[in-house]
Design a protein around this motif. Structure first.
Motif, short mmCIF file in Angstrom:
data_model
loop_
_atom_site.label_atom_id
_atom_site.label_comp_id
_atom_site.label_asym_id
_atom_site.label_seq_id
_atom_site.Cartn_x
_atom_site.Cartn_y
_atom_site.Cartn_z
N ILE A 107 0.85 -1.21 0.00
CA ILE A 107 0.00 0.00 0.00
C ILE A 107 0.88 1.25 0.00
O ILE A 107 0.66 2.19 -0.76
N ILE A 108 1.94 1.24 0.82
CA ILE A 108 2.82 2.40 0.91
C ILE A 108 3.55 2.63 -0.42
O ILE A 108 3.69 3.76 -0.88
N LYS A 109 3.98 1.55 -1.07
CA LYS A 109 4.65 1.68 -2.38
C LYS A 109 3.71 2.27 -3.43
O LYS A 109 4.14 2.89 -4.40
N MET A 110 2.41 2.04 -3.24
CA MET A 110 1.42 2.50 -4.23
C MET A 110 0.89 3.91 -3.94
O MET A 110 0.07 4.43 -4.67
N VAL A 128 -3.41 9.72 -2.89
CA VAL A 128 -4.18 8.74 -3.68
C VAL A 128 -3.36 7.45 -3.78
O VAL A 128 -2.22 7.38 -3.31
N VAL A 129 -3.96 6.45 -4.42
CA VAL A 129 -3.28 5.16 -4.57
C VAL A 129 -3.21 4.83 -6.06
O VAL A 129 -4.22 4.94 -6.77
N ASP A 130 -2.03 4.45 -6.53
CA ASP A 130 -1.90 4.05 -7.94
C ASP A 130 -2.83 2.87 -8.24
O ASP A 130 -3.01 1.98 -7.40
N ALA A 131 -3.38 2.87 -9.47
CA ALA A 131 -4.41 1.88 -9.83
C ALA A 131 -3.95 0.44 -9.61
O ALA A 131 -4.76 -0.42 -9.24
N LYS A 132 -2.65 0.17 -9.79
CA LYS A 132 -2.24 -1.24 -9.62
C LYS A 132 -2.24 -1.67 -8.15
O LYS A 132 -2.03 -2.83 -7.85
N GLY A 133 -2.50 -0.71 -7.25
CA GLY A 133 -2.61 -1.08 -5.83
C GLY A 133 -4.04 -1.36 -5.39
O GLY A 133 -4.30 -1.56 -4.20
N ILE A 134 -4.95 -1.43 -6.33
CA ILE A 134 -6.38 -1.52 -5.97
C ILE A 134 -6.71 -2.78 -5.16
O ILE A 134 -7.49 -2.74 -4.21
N TYR A 135 -6.04 -3.90 -5.49
CA TYR A 135 -6.37 -5.15 -4.77
C TYR A 135 -5.92 -5.07 -3.32
O TYR A 135 -6.58 -5.59 -2.43
N SER A 136 -4.79 -4.39 -3.10
CA SER A 136 -4.31 -4.23 -1.72
C SER A 136 -5.31 -3.39 -0.91
O SER A 136 -5.52 -3.64 0.28
#
Length: 402
Positions: A185-188, A197-205
């Motif tokens: 989550i932190i990387k995203m 905000v959170v990058d889209a590839k982090g959505i599952y996390s």
């Protein structure tokens, strides 16, 4: 000289604390007090491993904040060294105003002030002792700093406080479903229009995080046995307070005695007594109260020390007054006390929890084309309607019949 102190943390491994301001905060007596306060209050009545402290949690939140600052900097978000240090100092002190057993004291012995406000008073005290070095950290904590992302890292849907306590509480309780992917989550994390905000590839996390949080609330934080045990403590302190204010001589440590006697404004004297209060004041008093000649106080104190749990009935519908009245009548008769005094032995609590409130805490998902969608729209699998549905449960807690 080594410019870092290193602490070995069972959840995150080695945590580095930079010498200077951050290390001075950790060394301060108000921060060291957190070593004597359990993070999960009385949850160890259900999960015996849950004995970790607010001190450990605060260090864990510092570690995650350091990682978040690093991750955002790597994405080209410019963070001044002074801002980085201030946001680390603020997260380190975010829980400093907590009393023993979480929110138990807030509703019984301390009126008209929240632990957040006490945290601020303590931060001001540390700031005074450290010659004003915390001015920036305090302005971030109070959300007065122009760049809002720093406050969001301390207090929002995705703050470092939550990321640490879910991970840590899951680890120490053994409730593995709560184990969120905090590192991912932190990387995203990213920033768009001054918002975290959170990058889209982090959505599952994020989906996993929201589901885990809901699970931890009902399985750990609001577990009926732990809620019932906490109610025994609330009622024990209420009874001791009422007896003291009637002029009875009841043993208590000086810090606890102050709050049993006084109900005035939370002034400097109160802050001093509060800074001396920790879990041991309460346990020490409970052991003594087992032997007092007041039937109600001795019963409740024995319940606490010998793990004699209140019976807890959980329902979606509010129990009728008639039903509660029957329980009280039976207890009054069995214990040979007045009907009015059964108020100390019976408690009805309404608990509601919405895990995700789109109005005040949306989690924005950032796509490659620069658009931001709320997690509620972006998620394919997460029924956010279900997640944000407010659940109401009634907990009726009462002394078991002999």
């Amino acid at each position: 000289m080594n410019e870092h102190k290193i602490i070995n943390d069972p959840v995150f491994g080695f945590i580095k604390i930079k010498r200077g301001l951050l290390y001075d905060i950790v060394q301060h007596p108000l921060f060291q007090r957190l070593n004597r306060i359990n993070q999960l209050g009385l949850a160890s009545v259900v999960y015996p491993g849950a004995r970790h402290t607010r001190f450990q949690h605060s260090l864990g939140a510092l570690y995650l904040m350091t990682e978040a600052v690093k991750s955002l900097s790597e994405k080209g978000i410019y963070i001044f060294d002074s801002e980085a240090e201030a946001v680390q100092a603020a997260i380190l002190m975010h829980d400093i105003g907590h009393g023993p057993f979480s929110h138990v004291l807030e509703n019984t012995l301390i009126q008209g002030i929240t632990h957040e406000e006490i945290s601020l008073m303590m931060m001001e005290q540390i700031n005074h002792d450290l010659k004003g070095q915390l001015a920036l950290a305090i302005s971030i904590f109070k959300d007065e700093y122009p760049n809002k992302i720093y406050h969001q890292l301390i207090s929002s849907q995705l703050d470092m406080d939550r990321l640490d306590y879910l991970r840590r509480d899951s680890f120490y309780t053994g409730v593995t479903e709560g184990n969120i992917g905090s590192a991912r989550i932190i990387k995203m994390l990213n920033v768009k229009d001054d918002n975290l905000v959170v990058d889209a590839k982090g959505i599952y996390s994020i989906e996993n995080y929201l589901t885990s949080r809901r699970l931890m609330y009902w399985q750990v934080y609001l577990h009926k046995t732990a809620v019932g045990y906490e109610k025994i403590l609330v009622n024990t302190l209420r009874r001791a307070r009422d007896l003291v204010r009637q002029g009875r001589d009841i043993f208590a440590s000086p810090a606890l005695a102050y709050f049993l006697k006084n109900q005035g404004a939370f002034d400097e004297e109160a802050l001093k007594a509060y800074a001396d209060l920790d879990d041991s004041d309460i346990w020490c008093s409970l052991k003594a109260w087992k032997h007092v000649d007041d039937r109600i106080l001795s019963t409740l104190a024995t319940d606490m020390t010998d793990r004699r749990l209140f019976k807890v009935e959980v329902s979606e519908e509010r129990p009728t007054e008639e039903y509660i009245g029957q329980i009280k009548e039976r207890l009054a008769k069995e214990m040979n006390i007045s009907y009015a005094d059964t108020d100390y032995l019976v408690m009805l609590t309404e608990i509601g929890k919405d895990m995700y409130n789109p109005e005040d805490d949306s989690i924005g998902i950032l796509y490659k084309d620069g658009t931001v969608k709320d997690i509620a729209e972006a998620s394919e699998i997460l029924n956010v309607q279900l997640l944000s549905k407010k659940i109401r449960k009634y907990y009726l807690c009462y002394q078991r019949f002999s």
